[in-house]
Design a protein around this motif. Structure first.
Motif, PDB file in Angstrom:
ATOM      1  N   GLY A 125     -24.448 -42.239  29.016  1.00  0.00           N
ATOM      2  CA  GLY A 125     -23.904 -40.915  28.815  1.00  0.00           C
ATOM      3  C   GLY A 125     -22.458 -40.880  28.366  1.00  0.00           C
ATOM      4  N   ARG A 126     -21.827 -42.038  28.194  1.00  0.00           N
ATOM      5  CA  ARG A 126     -20.415 -42.079  27.827  1.00  0.00           C
ATOM      6  C   ARG A 126     -20.217 -41.823  26.334  1.00  0.00           C
ATOM      7  N   ASP A 127     -19.062 -41.215  26.016  1.00  0.00           N
ATOM      8  CA  ASP A 127     -18.672 -40.993  24.629  1.00  0.00           C
ATOM      9  C   ASP A 127     -17.819 -42.133  24.082  1.00  0.00           C
ATOM     10  N   PHE A 128     -17.175 -42.897  24.973  1.00  0.00           N
ATOM     11  CA  PHE A 128     -16.298 -43.995  24.586  1.00  0.00           C
ATOM     12  C   PHE A 128     -16.609 -45.202  25.469  1.00  0.00           C
ATOM     13  N   ASN A 129     -16.467 -46.397  24.889  1.00  0.00           N
ATOM     14  CA  ASN A 129     -16.720 -47.592  25.682  1.00  0.00           C
ATOM     15  C   ASN A 129     -15.938 -48.773  25.096  1.00  0.00           C
ATOM     16  N   LEU A 130     -15.778 -49.798  25.918  1.00  0.00           N
ATOM     17  CA  LEU A 130     -15.141 -51.043  25.517  1.00  0.00           C
ATOM     18  C   LEU A 130     -16.221 -52.038  25.114  1.00  0.00           C
ATOM     19  N   TYR A 131     -16.175 -52.501  23.874  1.00  0.00           N
ATOM     20  CA  TYR A 131     -17.082 -53.535  23.387  1.00  0.00           C
ATOM     21  C   TYR A 131     -16.241 -54.739  22.950  1.00  0.00           C
ATOM     22  N   SER A 132     -16.872 -55.908  22.986  1.00  0.00           N
ATOM     23  CA  SER A 132     -16.238 -57.132  22.500  1.00  0.00           C
ATOM     24  C   SER A 132     -17.181 -57.851  21.548  1.00  0.00           C
ATOM     25  N   GLY A 133     -16.608 -58.476  20.523  1.00  0.00           N
ATOM     26  CA  GLY A 133     -17.402 -59.256  19.586  1.00  0.00           C
ATOM     27  C   GLY A 133     -16.746 -59.277  18.221  1.00  0.00           C
ATOM     28  N   THR A 134     -17.218 -60.185  17.373  1.00  0.00           N
ATOM     29  CA  THR A 134     -16.741 -60.147  15.994  1.00  0.00           C
ATOM     30  C   THR A 134     -17.261 -58.900  15.280  1.00  0.00           C
TER      31      THR A 134
ATOM     32  N   HIS B  36      -7.878 -39.500  13.682  1.00  0.00           N
ATOM     33  CA  HIS B  36      -6.618 -39.900  14.301  1.00  0.00           C
ATOM     34  C   HIS B  36      -6.371 -39.125  15.597  1.00  0.00           C
ATOM     35  N   GLY B  37      -5.947 -39.844  16.635  1.00  0.00           N
ATOM     36  CA  GLY B  37      -5.477 -39.197  17.855  1.00  0.00           C
ATOM     37  C   GLY B  37      -6.534 -38.455  18.630  1.00  0.00           C
ATOM     38  N   VAL B  38      -7.724 -39.011  18.750  1.00  0.00           N
ATOM     39  CA  VAL B  38      -8.804 -38.371  19.495  1.00  0.00           C
ATOM     40  C   VAL B  38      -8.669 -38.715  20.981  1.00  0.00           C
ATOM     41  N   GLN B  39      -8.597 -37.690  21.829  1.00  0.00           N
ATOM     42  CA  GLN B  39      -8.466 -37.913  23.262  1.00  0.00           C
ATOM     43  C   GLN B  39      -9.768 -38.468  23.838  1.00  0.00           C
ATOM     44  N   THR B  40      -9.683 -39.551  24.573  1.00  0.00           N
ATOM     45  CA  THR B  40     -10.857 -40.127  25.219  1.00  0.00           C
ATOM     46  C   THR B  40     -11.187 -39.357  26.497  1.00  0.00           C
ATOM     47  N   ASN B  41     -12.399 -39.570  26.996  1.00  0.00           N
ATOM     48  CA  ASN B  41     -12.812 -38.919  28.242  1.00  0.00           C
ATOM     49  C   ASN B  41     -13.563 -39.914  29.113  1.00  0.00           C
ATOM     50  N   GLY B  42     -13.971 -39.484  30.296  1.00  0.00           N
ATOM     51  CA  GLY B  42     -14.684 -40.370  31.212  1.00  0.00           C
ATOM     52  C   GLY B  42     -13.804 -41.521  31.652  1.00  0.00           C
TER      53      GLY B  42
ATOM     54  N   ALA C 207     -12.741 -43.932  30.086  1.00  0.00           N
ATOM     55  CA  ALA C 207     -11.801 -44.342  29.038  1.00  0.00           C
ATOM     56  C   ALA C 207     -10.520 -43.517  29.039  1.00  0.00           C
ATOM     57  N   ALA C 208     -10.498 -42.391  29.774  1.00  0.00           N
ATOM     58  CA  ALA C 208      -9.345 -41.483  29.722  1.00  0.00           C
ATOM     59  C   ALA C 208      -8.047 -42.163  30.143  1.00  0.00           C
ATOM     60  N   VAL C 209      -8.159 -43.239  30.949  1.00  0.00           N
ATOM     61  CA  VAL C 209      -6.970 -43.972  31.385  1.00  0.00           C
ATOM     62  C   VAL C 209      -6.188 -44.540  30.198  1.00  0.00           C
ATOM     63  N   PHE C 210      -6.854 -44.708  29.064  1.00  0.00           N
ATOM     64  CA  PHE C 210      -6.203 -45.297  27.890  1.00  0.00           C
ATOM     65  C   PHE C 210      -5.625 -44.251  26.938  1.00  0.00           C
ATOM     66  N   GLY C 211      -5.856 -42.962  27.185  1.00  0.00           N
ATOM     67  CA  GLY C 211      -5.299 -41.943  26.307  1.00  0.00           C
ATOM     68  C   GLY C 211      -6.134 -41.719  25.064  1.00  0.00           C
ATOM     69  N   SER C 212      -5.473 -41.598  23.909  1.00  0.00           N
ATOM     70  CA  SER C 212      -6.170 -41.277  22.673  1.00  0.00           C
ATOM     71  C   SER C 212      -6.428 -42.518  21.833  1.00  0.00           C
TER      72      SER C 212
END
Length: 379
Positions: A345-354, A37-43, A45-50
């Motif tokens: 090298g990213r820790d967070f990313n936006l994916y789409s799909g079922t 819960h509440g993990v801060q994003t980086n790179g 993705a940081a624009v979106f917060g946690s």
């Protein structure tokens, strides 16, 4: 058969001979279902917060049955390994299985569907992806009544941006771009010598194109490039533009489809197909220019709608007498953790799909199982 660890080492030496994720797909789905819960994003993705998983106190067991290509664009495996993973999870006593993999559209006696039948009999709830073959009807996978088949929906958060062409026309699309203005060129006019027309129009990166660039740096450097959607990953296209020295990209759908605010390698606006003809026509004119605007993150999009790519019913198996998919969950532009090797090298990313919608339901099932431990999967 892969031939065990030695076979994986020989055929896919970049992969990890363990449940460790190389591609990012498994990490993304696991963190959606049960991330902290509440993990801060980086790179980027940081624009979106946690971010938080659906069931943040859940304990996760990962079973690796698919092995990635080196560029992490796809993964493949054997049906026997998938069945073995399902059976092992049940034997290990899991409460919920998330299966972010497509499957049969017609066969109740498919090996994975039978494995899920035994899982349900053992009290294990199964969430499975409906498939990404929409908006065509009767494309839904996983027909079994003993599992929950999940379609992909939109949500109210989006990245919105626009591009204004030198002729004054402005087009709004999905974007997380920073602002840039530059000369404009269509990728079809910027191909490298010897590159195939398909690789050029789709903006294949060097890695996707077999080690040679599809775009010519002499034509692309300092410019915004028009690329068509299809075949390679959307972000692979902006990587190709970056490799060739481009400073921005207009990504065009070639048919009605989702528009996605991805983390691109250069500032990008993704437009749906109605804009394609006019953008390409202008890009072909001498002295063409474009200005990509600074994008904004919005939280007021009308939602949920079924994502364009999400597979639809009616179900082919059983003459359409079963309602599949049962429900939708968020599946378009989902932010979650990923594996850095397959994600630049990213820790967070936006994916789409079922694949992204199914773990939302798996997480909810884990919460419900904790609340109502005596309930059966059907309940």
């Amino acid at each position: 058969s892969w031939g065990g660890d030695a076979g994986i080492t020989a055929q896919r030496p970049w992969e990890f001979n363990s449940p460790r994720d190389y591609n990012g797909h498994g990490t993304h789905t696991a963190s959606t279902a049960g991330g902290n819960h509440g993990v801060q994003t980086n790179g980027p993705a940081a624009v979106f917060g946690s971010v938080s998983g659906i069931a943040p106190r859940a304990r996760i067991a990962a079973y690796k049955a698919l092995w990635s290509t080196q560029d992490a664009s796809t993964a493949s495996g054997n049906g026997s390994d998938l069945v073995a993973a399902i059976d092992q999870a049940v034997a290990d006593g899991v409460d919920v299985i998330n299966y972010s993999i497509s499957g049969t559209q017609t066969n109740f006696r498919d090996s994975a569907e039978i494995a899920f039948l035994f899982a349900a009999d053992a009290g294990v709830f199964v969430a499975a992806s409906a498939g990404n073959s929409g908006p065509t009807v009767s494309t839904v996978a996983h027909p079994s009544p003993w599992i929950t088949t999940v379609a992909a929906g939109t949500h109210n958060r989006n990245g919105v941006g626009s591009v204004t062409l030198g002729n004054g026309a402005t087009y709004t699309g999905a974007s997380l771009a920073t602002a840039v203005s530059a000369p404009l060129i269509d990728s079809v006019d910027a191909g490298a010598a010897g590159a195939s027309a398909g690789a050029v129009s789709l903006c294949f990166s060097t890695g996707t194109n077999g080690g040679t660039p599809a775009l010519d740096p002499a034509k692309v450097a300092g410019k915004i490039v028009v690329c068509d959607r299809g075949t390679n990953a959307r972000t692979d296209k902006s990587l190709a533009v970056q490799e060739a020295g481009g400073v921005g990209m207009i990504l065009l759908n070639t048919s009605p489809n989702s528009i996605n605010a991805d983390f691109h390698f250069v500032p990008t606006v993704h437009l749906d197909s109605p804009a394609r003809a006019a953008v390409k026509a202008y890009a072909a004119t001498p002295g063409a220019t474009a200005s990509i605007a600074q994008a904004t993150v919005t939280t007021t999009d009308p939602a949920p709608f079924t994502a364009s790519f999400s597979s639809r019913g009616p179900l082919l198996a059983g003459g359409g007498d079963l309602l599949k998919p049962e429900l939708i969950a968020p599946g378009q532009d989902i932010l979650a953790a990923v594996a850095p090797p397959g994600n630049a090298g990213r820790d967070f990313n936006l994916y789409s799909g079922t694949s992204m919608s199914s773990p939302h339901v798996a997480g909810l099932a884990a919460l419900l199982k904790d609340l109502k431990p005596t309930w059966t999967p059907m309940m």
